[in-house]
Enzyme design. Structure first.
Site, PDB file in Angstrom:
ATOM      1  N   TRP A  36      24.516 -18.341 -34.986  1.00 57.95           N
ATOM      2  CA  TRP A  36      23.203 -18.745 -35.525  1.00 57.95           C
ATOM      3  C   TRP A  36      22.035 -18.211 -34.706  1.00 57.95           C
ATOM      4  O   TRP A  36      22.069 -18.216 -33.476  1.00 57.95           O
ATOM      5  CB  TRP A  36      23.136 -20.267 -35.527  1.00 57.95           C
ATOM      6  N   MET A  37      20.972 -17.808 -35.389  1.00 56.87           N
ATOM      7  CA  MET A  37      19.718 -17.411 -34.740  1.00 56.87           C
ATOM      8  C   MET A  37      18.545 -18.097 -35.425  1.00 56.87           C
ATOM      9  O   MET A  37      18.521 -18.189 -36.648  1.00 56.87           O
ATOM     10  CB  MET A  37      19.579 -15.896 -34.876  1.00 56.87           C
ATOM     11  N   ASN A  38      17.574 -18.612 -34.623  1.00 49.89           N
ATOM     12  CA  ASN A  38      16.279 -18.913 -35.228  1.00 49.89           C
ATOM     13  C   ASN A  38      15.157 -18.184 -34.503  1.00 49.89           C
ATOM     14  O   ASN A  38      15.264 -16.944 -34.408  1.00 49.89           O
ATOM     15  CB  ASN A  38      16.052 -20.397 -35.531  1.00 49.89           C
ATOM     16  N   ASP A  39      14.153 -18.840 -34.025  1.00 48.25           N
ATOM     17  CA  ASP A  39      12.920 -18.154 -33.615  1.00 48.25           C
ATOM     18  C   ASP A  39      13.080 -16.946 -32.696  1.00 48.25           C
ATOM     19  O   ASP A  39      13.883 -16.981 -31.759  1.00 48.25           O
ATOM     20  CB  ASP A  39      12.033 -19.124 -32.816  1.00 48.25           C
ATOM     21  N   GLN A  55      16.363 -17.799 -30.297  1.00 45.87           N
ATOM     22  CA  GLN A  55      17.042 -19.093 -30.353  1.00 45.87           C
ATOM     23  C   GLN A  55      18.426 -18.838 -30.938  1.00 45.87           C
ATOM     24  O   GLN A  55      18.553 -18.229 -32.013  1.00 45.87           O
ATOM     25  CB  GLN A  55      16.257 -20.065 -31.238  1.00 45.87           C
ATOM     26  N   PHE A  98      14.881 -24.402 -25.684  1.00 46.77           N
ATOM     27  CA  PHE A  98      14.090 -24.155 -26.895  1.00 46.77           C
ATOM     28  C   PHE A  98      13.157 -22.956 -26.696  1.00 46.77           C
ATOM     29  O   PHE A  98      13.145 -22.316 -25.657  1.00 46.77           O
ATOM     30  CB  PHE A  98      13.303 -25.418 -27.271  1.00 46.77           C
ATOM     31  N   SER A  99      12.339 -22.725 -27.712  1.00 45.44           N
ATOM     32  CA  SER A  99      11.565 -21.471 -27.767  1.00 45.44           C
ATOM     33  C   SER A  99      10.596 -21.291 -26.612  1.00 45.44           C
ATOM     34  O   SER A  99      10.103 -22.255 -26.023  1.00 45.44           O
ATOM     35  CB  SER A  99      10.797 -21.418 -29.080  1.00 45.44           C
ATOM     36  N   ARG A 162       6.174 -28.272 -26.943  1.00 43.60           N
ATOM     37  CA  ARG A 162       7.128 -27.166 -26.808  1.00 43.60           C
ATOM     38  C   ARG A 162       6.540 -25.780 -27.082  1.00 43.60           C
ATOM     39  O   ARG A 162       5.388 -25.634 -27.397  1.00 43.60           O
ATOM     40  CB  ARG A 162       8.312 -27.400 -27.738  1.00 43.60           C
ATOM     41  N   ASP A 163       7.423 -24.812 -26.946  1.00 48.01           N
ATOM     42  CA  ASP A 163       7.210 -23.416 -27.347  1.00 48.01           C
ATOM     43  C   ASP A 163       6.104 -22.712 -26.557  1.00 48.01           C
ATOM     44  O   ASP A 163       5.157 -22.145 -27.133  1.00 48.01           O
ATOM     45  CB  ASP A 163       6.931 -23.321 -28.857  1.00 48.01           C
TER      46      ASP A 163
HETATM   47  C1  FRU Z   1      10.860 -23.727 -34.457  1.00 47.13           C
HETATM   48  C2  FRU Z   1      11.587 -24.647 -33.493  1.00 47.13           C
HETATM   49  C3  FRU Z   1      10.820 -24.718 -32.198  1.00 47.13           C
HETATM   50  C4  FRU Z   1      11.875 -25.114 -31.209  1.00 47.13           C
HETATM   51  C5  FRU Z   1      13.091 -24.385 -31.747  1.00 47.13           C
HETATM   52  C6  FRU Z   1      14.400 -25.083 -31.557  1.00 47.13           C
HETATM   53  O1  FRU Z   1      11.661 -23.118 -35.391  1.00 47.13           O
HETATM   54  O2  FRU Z   1      11.753 -25.925 -34.080  1.00 47.13           O
HETATM   55  O3  FRU Z   1       9.702 -25.561 -32.203  1.00 47.13           O
HETATM   56  O4  FRU Z   1      11.538 -24.711 -29.925  1.00 47.13           O
HETATM   57  O5  FRU Z   1      12.861 -24.169 -33.126  1.00 47.13           O
HETATM   58  O6  FRU Z   1      15.459 -24.258 -31.911  1.00 47.13           O
END
Ligand code: FRU
Length: 498
Positions: A36-39, A55, A98-99, A162-163
């Site tokens: 899995w990948m997100n940000d 992520q 997290f991000s 965050r982030d």
């Molecule tokens: C955004 C988010 C960020 C968080 C991360 C967790 O897509 O919810 O705010 O740091 O993804 O995976």
């Protein structure tokens, strides 16, 4: 010393990544090495290459305890995977790294700044942490977390914080050292952006609330970015729990851009204009980088939290990054165009002039097909007085499946619809935007890459992005006009030769 957890992730991804063939991945969009990948995280230029962290949960095609994956590229189109950079192996980040973002320190070391997620009983804390290294191996700083709840102003949530996005002071007020923007939630459930500063990247001080939500844009903001562009300051974020506003903002998770000016003395931002960044279904949490030749390039996660289940549980990878897009300002709006390096790899395959479509017949044009294709259309009515109702382009078609982009010139509505793409979930499959300016003559450019389409409208004035996971054997492209005297189109299909 790398933790066992990181070493396990590194050996796992090496094996699992090898089992995925290049044909199973997009041709030029970055996807997770496995799992899995997100940000996008830490999008930067360092050591003679673009660096993209992300992520990452290597072990499954769904979100799990967040690691940071890592890839690098010379041209943002051809990517090489590097070993997993961070694992959630400390008490303060045990529930996820997290991000965050990256910066190169004056001594050449790379600094990663990220959010450590830590659950304690029922409570959940988000705190900012750093790790330093040579660009491949990173060591978490002994003084972590470098920003915890004690440094937050009054009325700031200790949970939604965050982030962190590191900025260079010299790009704003001038001088050495860093600023950092992080997102936070206020007591009355608005997103806000907190500004911090640091001389060295390790000791951080709260400066001010840079931007505070006022009920217009959701209840919490995620993944901020802030930069100057063509004489303006631009703020990007991805708001959660949005209420819709006309065709500009959709409900749920969306994207927001504010354009304005920054007072460098007070670090006060004045908003002059706001807009969505992308109007499609799948675009979230973008980050930008400045290229060595001065372009501002943005990449987003090509998926939406509200529709993640479109990807099958047994998919070999889940989550794609968008095409790198060059940002520019036009008439006060943030606009986007495909990266110059991508343009350089296109070759014309076929073109048609003044092709007439009428009577609702969907038809194919010779040479216009495939899942990796750059397709431009300039569409106008055959007869203004007998306006067509809808022009439709269907792609990734076989006898049963397709995804459709349709345009209704009367109201200027552009709609993407993946209901028939093979998705088995009752989730979001449609999204609309209203085209700015001249509604009669519209330019659409579709960048297709196996599992996604990115539609650049009128030279990038608006962009609509959507992922779809139709079997790759569905390669057909059809077009047609419904109602009135029909539409005429100039069509150009280009091949990606990378
Ligand atoms: C955004 C988010 C960020 C968080 C991360 C967790 O897509 O919810 O705010 O740091 O993804 O995976």
């Amino acid at each position: 010393m790398q933790s066992q957890m990181l070493m396990d992730a590194r050996s796992y991804e090496q094996e699992a990544g090898k089992k995925i063939t290049p044909e199973q991945r997009p041709a030029f969009h970055l996807v997770s090495r496995c799992g899995w990948m997100n940000d996008p995280n830490g999008f930067s230029y360092a050591d003679g290459a673009y660096q993209m962290y992300y992520q990452y949960y290597p072990y499954a095609s769904h979100w799990g305890p967040m690691h940071w994956g890592h890839a690098k590229s010379q041209d943002l189109l051809h990517w090489e995977y590097l070993p997993c950079a961070l694992a959630p192996d400390m008490q303060y980040d045990k529930d996820g790294c997290f991000s965050g973002s990256a910066a190169t320190l004056p001594d050449g070391r790379v600094l990663l700044m990220y959010t450590g997620e830590e659950k304690r009983g029922q409570a959940e804390f988000q705190q900012q942490c750093v790790a330093v290294g040579d660009g491949v191996d990173f060591e978490k700083y002994a003084g972590n977390p470098v920003i915890d709840r004690t440094k937050l102003p009054a009325d700031a949530s200790t949970h939604h914080f965050r982030d962190p996005k590191i900025l260079l002071k010299k790009d704003f007020a001038g001088g050495d050292g860093y600023y950092m923007v992080a997102v936070n939630q206020t007591g009355d459930k608005n997103g806000q952006v907190l500004l911090f500063s640091s001389e060295d990247g390790f000791q951080w001080k709260f400066e001010t609330v840079l931007i505070r939500g006022d009920g217009r844009f959701g209840q919490m903001w995620e993944c901020p970015d802030f930069f100057s562009l063509d004489g303006k300051e631009v703020f990007l974020t991805s708001p959660q729990d949005m209420l819709p506003e006309g065709y500009e903002y959709h409900c749920g998770d969306g994207t927001l851009c504010m354009v304005g000016t920054l007072d460098h003395e007070t670090m006060h931002f004045t908003e002059e204009h706001n807009q969505a960044i992308d109007y499609g279904i799948d675009f979230y949490a973008p980050q930008t980088v400045q290229t060595p030749d001065g372009r501002r390039v943005m990449i987003g996660w090509m998926q939406n939290w509200d529709a993640c289940s479109i990807r099958d549980e047994d998919a070999p990878w889940a989550g794609q990054m968008s095409l790198p897009r060059e940002l520019f300002m036009k008439d006060g709006r943030l606009c986007q165009r495909p990266l110059q390096e991508y343009e350089a790899l296109l070759e014309e395959r076929v073109s048609y002039e003044n092709e007439v479509f009428a009577g609702g017949a969907m038809r194919e044009l010779e040479g216009v097909s495939g899942r990796v294709l750059d397709l431009s259309l300039e569409i106008s009515p055959v007869d203004e007085a007998d306006l067509y109702r809808r022009f439709e382009i269907r792609f990734a078609c076989d006898g049963k499946h397709y995804t459709a982009l349709s345009y209704e010139p009367d109201e200027g509505i552009l709609r993407i619809d993946r209901s028939f793409s093979g998705s088995r979930r009752a989730i979001l499959h449609q999204q609309c935007c209203q085209v700015n300016g001249d509604r009669r003559n519209v330019q659409l450019r579709l960048v297709l890459d196996r599992y996604s389409v990115e539609v650049f409208v009128n030279g990038g004035d608006q962009v609509m992005t959507t992922a779809f996971y139709t079997d790759l054997s569905a390669e057909g492209i059809q077009m047609g006009a419904f109602g009135g005297a029909g539409a005429r189109a100039d069509v150009l299909a280009c091949e990606y030769t990378g």
